[in-house]
Structure formats: structure tokens, C-alpha cells
Design an enzyme around this catalytic site. Sequence first.
Site, PDB file in Angstrom:
ATOM      1  N   ARG A 117       0.800  -1.226   0.000  1.00  0.00           N
ATOM      2  CA  ARG A 117       0.000   0.000   0.000  1.00  0.00           C
ATOM      3  C   ARG A 117       0.836   1.281   0.000  1.00  0.00           C
ATOM      4  O   ARG A 117       0.313   2.363  -0.252  1.00  0.00           O
ATOM      5  CB  ARG A 117      -1.025  -0.040   1.132  1.00  0.00           C
ATOM      6  CG  ARG A 117      -2.214  -0.939   0.795  1.00  0.00           C
ATOM      7  CD  ARG A 117      -3.098  -1.168   1.989  1.00  0.00           C
ATOM      8  NE  ARG A 117      -2.431  -1.937   2.999  1.00  0.00           N
ATOM      9  CZ  ARG A 117      -2.540  -3.269   3.147  1.00  0.00           C
ATOM     10  NH1 ARG A 117      -3.338  -3.943   2.363  1.00  0.00           N
ATOM     11  NH2 ARG A 117      -1.871  -3.893   4.085  1.00  0.00           N
ATOM     12  N   GLU A 134       4.306  -9.450  12.603  1.00  0.00           N
ATOM     13  CA  GLU A 134       3.500  -9.803  13.777  1.00  0.00           C
ATOM     14  C   GLU A 134       3.317 -11.315  13.831  1.00  0.00           C
ATOM     15  O   GLU A 134       3.339 -11.922  14.887  1.00  0.00           O
ATOM     16  CB  GLU A 134       2.133  -9.113  13.682  1.00  0.00           C
ATOM     17  CG  GLU A 134       2.098  -7.806  14.444  1.00  0.00           C
ATOM     18  CD  GLU A 134       0.775  -7.078  14.285  1.00  0.00           C
ATOM     19  OE1 GLU A 134       0.479  -6.655  13.152  1.00  0.00           O
ATOM     20  OE2 GLU A 134       0.052  -6.964  15.287  1.00  0.00           O
TER      21      GLU A 134
HETATM   22  P1  5GP Z   1       4.628  -3.548  10.752  1.00  0.00           P
HETATM   23  O1  5GP Z   1       5.790  -4.128  10.008  1.00  0.00           O
HETATM   24  O2  5GP Z   1       4.851  -2.118  11.161  1.00  0.00           O
HETATM   25  O3  5GP Z   1       4.218  -4.405  11.917  1.00  0.00           O
HETATM   26  O4  5GP Z   1       3.363  -3.606   9.782  1.00  0.00           O
HETATM   27  C1  5GP Z   1       3.205  -2.672   8.784  1.00  0.00           C
HETATM   28  C2  5GP Z   1       2.944  -3.334   7.468  1.00  0.00           C
HETATM   29  O5  5GP Z   1       1.826  -4.199   7.526  1.00  0.00           O
HETATM   30  C3  5GP Z   1       2.624  -2.285   6.436  1.00  0.00           C
HETATM   31  O6  5GP Z   1       3.220  -2.619   5.196  1.00  0.00           O
HETATM   32  C4  5GP Z   1       1.119  -2.268   6.359  1.00  0.00           C
HETATM   33  O7  5GP Z   1       0.671  -2.087   5.024  1.00  0.00           O
HETATM   34  C5  5GP Z   1       0.696  -3.628   6.902  1.00  0.00           C
HETATM   35  N1  5GP Z   1      -0.339  -3.468   7.936  1.00  0.00           N
HETATM   36  C6  5GP Z   1      -0.266  -3.872   9.220  1.00  0.00           C
HETATM   37  N2  5GP Z   1      -1.398  -3.593   9.871  1.00  0.00           N
HETATM   38  C7  5GP Z   1      -2.209  -2.989   8.986  1.00  0.00           C
HETATM   39  C8  5GP Z   1      -3.541  -2.446   9.071  1.00  0.00           C
HETATM   40  O8  5GP Z   1      -4.207  -2.451  10.104  1.00  0.00           O
HETATM   41  N3  5GP Z   1      -4.039  -1.882   7.944  1.00  0.00           N
HETATM   42  C9  5GP Z   1      -3.340  -1.839   6.793  1.00  0.00           C
HETATM   43  N4  5GP Z   1      -3.901  -1.238   5.730  1.00  0.00           N
HETATM   44  N5  5GP Z   1      -2.100  -2.339   6.680  1.00  0.00           N
HETATM   45  C10 5GP Z   1      -1.540  -2.916   7.755  1.00  0.00           C
END
Ligand code: 5GP
Length: 158
Positions: A64, A101
Site C-alpha cells: 500500500r 506480527e
Molecule cells: P509492521 O511491520 O509495522 O508491523 O506492519 C506494517 C505493514 O503491515 C505495512 O506494510 C502495512 O501495510 C501492513 N499493515 C499492518 N497492519 C495494517 C492495518 O491495520 N491496515 C493496513 N492497511 N495495513 C496494515
Amino acid sequence: KEKLELIAQRIRPFVDFPSKGVVFRDICPLLKDPEALSVVIDLFEEHVRATCPGVELVVGLDARGFLFGPLLAQRLGVGFALVRKKGKLPGPTVSVAHTLEYGKAEAEIQEDAVHAGQKVILIDDVLATGGTLYAACELMKKQQAEVLGCLVVIEGQT
Ligand code: 5GP
């Protein structure tokens, strides 16, 4: 403040998606509203102009980050490059492993996507644990690019 409220109204929380206990922030309503979408890009542009002078390239994160990154890059008059999940990019690539996660992933860029000393900003839709953006920063470090800043639409608090 009004702008942020408009944006917040265009983000839908989905409880227990994609798995139990997770609140997923859905940005589709934001993309469907041209006014709200251009407000997001306005705010990004304002922020980058104020805090990241000399930026030469916008780097978007799979998937995204690809929706917002090119719009911002056009506004700034610079190019756009992609950090993808492993195995999607042709030609010589560089990759960095990181934890999600749930499980593991690898972020990858084409070797010639950024060059040493280039001033870049990173962009994605949501910051959750920060693992994905961290991996992208590591990739930039490997390529000796200079990260001036990281942008997200939402800092996800579940
Ligand atoms: P992080 O690596 O910070 O845990 O997760 C971020 C990545 O996972 C981003 O690339 C994001 O697009 C996706 N992501 C995680 N949670 C969400 C969410 O609640 N909504 C969306 N649209 N993307 C998420």
C-alpha cells in the site's frame, strides 16, 4: 486538524482481521474519496518540504506504500522506487529479513533502485510494529542511501 479528522473518517477499522485480536485499518474509503486522498498527499508534501530538504527519491513499501508514494513523488518532482516482498522483482536484488506480527518476511529492492548517497524518504500506509519500515531502512543502509524521513498515513494502535 480538520484535515486530519477528514482523513480519520475515511479509515475503517475491522476487528479480528486478518486474525483474531487484530484491528485492521482499511484505507479503501480514503482511496475512493479524491478530496480526502489529495488532503493526505497535501499533508505529506507540506511535511516533506519542511523537514526533508533535498529529497531525491520516494521509496514505497509493498503493497500500500505503492498507492501513496507515486502521488507524492509526482508532487515533489522526484522519482519513485519499490521495496517489495521477496521474489517479486527481476534482476539483481538486495534483501533484508525481518519479523512480522505473525512469522517472517524479506524485503527486497533492485540493486540499482537507489544509489550511494541518494537522499530518500520511505512511505507506507500503516506503521504497526515498525518491522517493515525498519527492514526498508536496513535496505537503504545496505545501499548507502540517506534516509531523510519515513512517512505513514496511520500509526496503528490496536
Ligand atoms: P509492521 O511491520 O509495522 O508491523 O506492519 C506494517 C505493514 O503491515 C505495512 O506494510 C502495512 O501495510 C501492513 N499493515 C499492518 N497492519 C495494517 C492495518 O491495520 N491496515 C493496513 N492497511 N495495513 C496494515
